[in-house]
Scaffold this motif. Structure first.
Motif, PDB file in Angstrom:
ATOM      1  N   THR A 113       0.864  -1.178   0.000  1.00 35.03           N
ATOM      2  CA  THR A 113       0.000   0.000   0.000  1.00 35.03           C
ATOM      3  C   THR A 113       0.900   1.228   0.000  1.00 35.03           C
ATOM      4  N   GLN A 114       1.931   1.150   0.830  1.00 40.55           N
ATOM      5  CA  GLN A 114       2.922   2.226   0.912  1.00 40.55           C
ATOM      6  C   GLN A 114       4.193   1.647   1.524  1.00 40.55           C
ATOM      7  N   ALA A 115       5.303   2.302   1.279  1.00 42.12           N
ATOM      8  CA  ALA A 115       6.546   1.905   1.946  1.00 42.12           C
ATOM      9  C   ALA A 115       6.495   2.421   3.387  1.00 42.12           C
ATOM     10  N   VAL A 116       7.246   1.729   4.262  1.00 35.57           N
ATOM     11  CA  VAL A 116       7.248   2.081   5.689  1.00 35.57           C
ATOM     12  C   VAL A 116       8.699   2.376   6.079  1.00 35.57           C
ATOM     13  N   PRO A 117       9.114   3.641   6.004  1.00 33.48           N
ATOM     14  CA  PRO A 117      10.541   3.939   6.177  1.00 33.48           C
ATOM     15  C   PRO A 117      11.063   3.687   7.589  1.00 33.48           C
ATOM     16  N   GLY A 118      10.332   4.144   8.586  1.00 35.38           N
ATOM     17  CA  GLY A 118      10.803   4.035   9.970  1.00 35.38           C
ATOM     18  C   GLY A 118      10.151   5.142  10.768  1.00 35.38           C
ATOM     19  N   VAL A 119      10.347   5.102  12.070  1.00 37.29           N
ATOM     20  CA  VAL A 119       9.703   6.111  12.904  1.00 37.29           C
ATOM     21  C   VAL A 119      10.558   6.396  14.128  1.00 37.29           C
ATOM     22  N   GLY A 120      10.515   7.616  14.594  1.00 36.25           N
ATOM     23  CA  GLY A 120      11.156   7.898  15.873  1.00 36.25           C
ATOM     24  C   GLY A 120      12.007   9.140  15.873  1.00 36.25           C
ATOM     25  N   ASP A 121      12.806   9.203  16.907  1.00 36.40           N
ATOM     26  CA  ASP A 121      13.691  10.329  17.174  1.00 36.40           C
ATOM     27  C   ASP A 121      14.906  10.219  16.235  1.00 36.40           C
ATOM     28  N   GLU A 122      15.075  11.220  15.393  1.00 38.12           N
ATOM     29  CA  GLU A 122      16.154  11.144  14.395  1.00 38.12           C
ATOM     30  C   GLU A 122      17.530  11.459  14.980  1.00 38.12           C
ATOM     31  N   GLN A 123      17.564  11.688  16.287  1.00 37.20           N
ATOM     32  CA  GLN A 123      18.857  11.800  16.982  1.00 37.20           C
ATOM     33  C   GLN A 123      18.992  10.697  18.042  1.00 37.20           C
ATOM     34  N   ALA A 124      18.250   9.630  17.876  1.00 37.82           N
ATOM     35  CA  ALA A 124      18.175   8.606  18.933  1.00 37.82           C
ATOM     36  C   ALA A 124      19.504   7.887  19.150  1.00 37.82           C
ATOM     37  N   ASP A 125      19.745   7.514  20.390  1.00 40.16           N
ATOM     38  CA  ASP A 125      20.887   6.646  20.706  1.00 40.16           C
ATOM     39  C   ASP A 125      20.556   5.179  20.405  1.00 40.16           C
ATOM     40  N   TRP A 126      19.262   4.842  20.479  1.00 46.43           N
ATOM     41  CA  TRP A 126      18.831   3.453  20.283  1.00 46.43           C
ATOM     42  C   TRP A 126      18.211   3.291  18.904  1.00 46.43           C
ATOM     43  N   LEU A 127      18.642   2.265  18.171  1.00 46.84           N
ATOM     44  CA  LEU A 127      17.971   1.916  16.917  1.00 46.84           C
ATOM     45  C   LEU A 127      17.530   0.457  17.005  1.00 46.84           C
ATOM     46  N   PHE A 128      16.220   0.238  16.964  1.00 42.79           N
ATOM     47  CA  PHE A 128      15.658  -1.116  16.935  1.00 42.79           C
ATOM     48  C   PHE A 128      15.318  -1.456  15.486  1.00 42.79           C
ATOM     49  N   ILE A 129      15.755  -2.631  15.043  1.00 50.18           N
ATOM     50  CA  ILE A 129      15.519  -3.025  13.646  1.00 50.18           C
ATOM     51  C   ILE A 129      14.743  -4.332  13.601  1.00 50.18           C
ATOM     52  N   GLY A 130      13.582  -4.290  12.953  1.00 50.01           N
ATOM     53  CA  GLY A 130      12.760  -5.491  12.764  1.00 50.01           C
ATOM     54  C   GLY A 130      12.969  -6.066  11.386  1.00 50.01           C
ATOM     55  N   GLU A 131      11.977  -6.855  10.983  1.00 51.52           N
ATOM     56  CA  GLU A 131      12.115  -7.613   9.734  1.00 51.52           C
ATOM     57  C   GLU A 131      11.520  -6.830   8.561  1.00 51.52           C
ATOM     58  N   GLY A 132      10.231  -6.620   8.612  1.00 51.53           N
ATOM     59  CA  GLY A 132       9.557  -5.891   7.541  1.00 51.53           C
ATOM     60  C   GLY A 132       8.138  -5.609   7.957  1.00 51.53           C
ATOM     61  N   PRO A 133       7.476  -4.656   7.292  1.00 52.54           N
ATOM     62  CA  PRO A 133       6.118  -4.302   7.684  1.00 52.54           C
ATOM     63  C   PRO A 133       5.150  -5.468   7.504  1.00 52.54           C
ATOM     64  N   GLY A 134       4.158  -5.529   8.379  1.00 54.35           N
ATOM     65  CA  GLY A 134       3.036  -6.456   8.207  1.00 54.35           C
ATOM     66  C   GLY A 134       1.839  -5.683   7.665  1.00 54.35           C
ATOM     67  N   ALA A 135       0.664  -6.309   7.753  1.00 56.04           N
ATOM     68  CA  ALA A 135      -0.541  -5.701   7.171  1.00 56.04           C
ATOM     69  C   ALA A 135      -0.859  -4.352   7.831  1.00 56.04           C
ATOM     70  N   ASP A 136      -0.779  -4.293   9.164  1.00 50.32           N
ATOM     71  CA  ASP A 136      -1.136  -3.038   9.864  1.00 50.32           C
ATOM     72  C   ASP A 136      -0.149  -1.930   9.514  1.00 50.32           C
ATOM     73  N   GLU A 137       1.125  -2.310   9.433  1.00 56.40           N
ATOM     74  CA  GLU A 137       2.166  -1.315   9.148  1.00 56.40           C
ATOM     75  C   GLU A 137       2.027  -0.820   7.704  1.00 56.40           C
ATOM     76  N   ASP A 138       1.708  -1.745   6.798  1.00 62.32           N
ATOM     77  CA  ASP A 138       1.499  -1.405   5.387  1.00 62.32           C
ATOM     78  C   ASP A 138       0.326  -0.422   5.259  1.00 62.32           C
ATOM     79  N   ALA A 139      -0.696  -0.631   6.080  1.00 62.07           N
ATOM     80  CA  ALA A 139      -1.871   0.246   6.023  1.00 62.07           C
ATOM     81  C   ALA A 139      -1.578   1.612   6.646  1.00 62.07           C
ATOM     82  N   GLN A 140      -0.798   1.622   7.737  1.00 61.69           N
ATOM     83  CA  GLN A 140      -0.611   2.886   8.483  1.00 61.69           C
ATOM     84  C   GLN A 140       0.693   3.615   8.160  1.00 61.69           C
ATOM     85  N   GLY A 141       1.632   2.919   7.517  1.00 60.01           N
ATOM     86  CA  GLY A 141       2.894   3.576   7.144  1.00 60.01           C
ATOM     87  C   GLY A 141       3.867   3.744   8.286  1.00 60.01           C
TER      88      GLY A 141
END
Ligand code: URA
Length: 276
Positions: A113-141
């Motif tokens: 539906t749309q690409a899901v680039p990422g979300v959060g604080d662009e100066q963050a000390d922590w970066l959590f990395i998952g696998e890929g968007p699912g249906a909810d993420e695809d719908a909400q971006g």
């Protein structure tokens, strides 16, 4: 997605860790209590106090894309070959987001539906990395907004983190694999320049890889996840820890105790990195 504020008790309940509070004479710090709660879990090996550094066998950007071999029905169009995306050097966050939104480097773009680039604080000390968007993420971006996302928020809260505050969340691939299948190595390779640029822009102090796909994509170790936990790896000079993917934890509740242990290990690692 708005972060949900949970009490420590609710967080540990969400994480499946119990008993939550272990009252002792003289009082305990919340950490010590949480550690005590974890220690009640069977087969939970102690994480090393001084983390060993495990360097990747291969470097990440030069890793060749594996071929896409999935058989397809004859009537379907010829499979699109996943080609690592080429991005101009020095892209800013807005340019990177736009480039991700427009990307057609692999077949995942066909059904998104749309690409899901990422979300959060662009100066963050922590970066959590998952696998890929699912249906909810695809719908909400936005990454991790479904059931796995609810658990990820609880995992963050368990170590006093909150989505959007000193935390950035991204995925190994930015478009939803159909049917929520695991992204193929070629798809992760095609998408990796985006993750590389996100890491360059963020300069996080610590990467937390959620699950085997993220660990394979970033570290290229191709080991079982259990063998990658409990130590500090490194990606381009940045310390990396590995834990279970929240969706896996939802299906394998007893493993939540190990994930909790990994989170405490990550928090200790971050404290050490900040010189605390
Ligand atoms: N699982 C992931 O790996 N990423 C998401 O964004 C959602 C579910």
């Amino acid at each position: 997605m708005k972060p949900v504020l949970l009490s420590r008790e609710a967080i540990l309940a969400e994480m499946g860790i119990g008993p939550v509070w272990v009252p002792r004479q003289g009082g305990e710090t919340p950490d010590a209590m949480a550690e005590a709660a974890v220690s009640t879990a069977p087969e939970a090996p102690a994480a090393p106090e001084i983390p060993a550094v495990d360097r990747p066998a291969r470097s990440f950007p030069g890793r060749p894309a594996a071929p896409v071999n999935a058989p397809r029905p004859a009537a379907e169009a010829a499979p699109r070959v996943a080609t690592p995306v080429t991005i101009p050097p020095g892209l800013s966050w807005p340019e990177l987001r736009q480039t991700i939104a427009d990307c057609r480097a692999c077949g995942l773009c066909e059904k998104r539906t749309q690409a899901v680039p990422g979300v959060g604080d662009e100066q963050a000390d922590w970066l959590f990395i998952g696998e890929g968007p699912g249906a909810d993420e695809d719908a909400q971006g936005e990454p991790f907004v479904g059931q796995a996302g609810k658990l990820l928020d609880a995992m963050l809260a368990a170590i006093d983190l909150k989505r959007g505050e000193d935390v950035y969340i991204a995925n190994a691939v930015k478009c939803r694999p159909p049917g929520n299948r695991t992204p193929e190595p070629a798809e992760m390779a095609a998408c990796r320049p985006f993750l590389t640029r996100q890491i360059e822009l963020l300069q996080p102090k610590l990467l937390v890889l959620l699950g085997r796909a993220a660990a394979d994509s970033v570290l290229g170790l191709e080991k079982p996840l259990a063998a990658m936990r409990g130590r500090v790896h490194e990606y381009q000079g940045i310390p990396v820890v590995v834990t279970y993917h929240p969706a896996y934890l939802l299906r394998n509740l007893p493993e939540k105790a190990k994930a909790w242990e990994d989170l405490l290990f990550a928090r200790r690692t971050m404290a050490r990195l900040k010189g605390h």
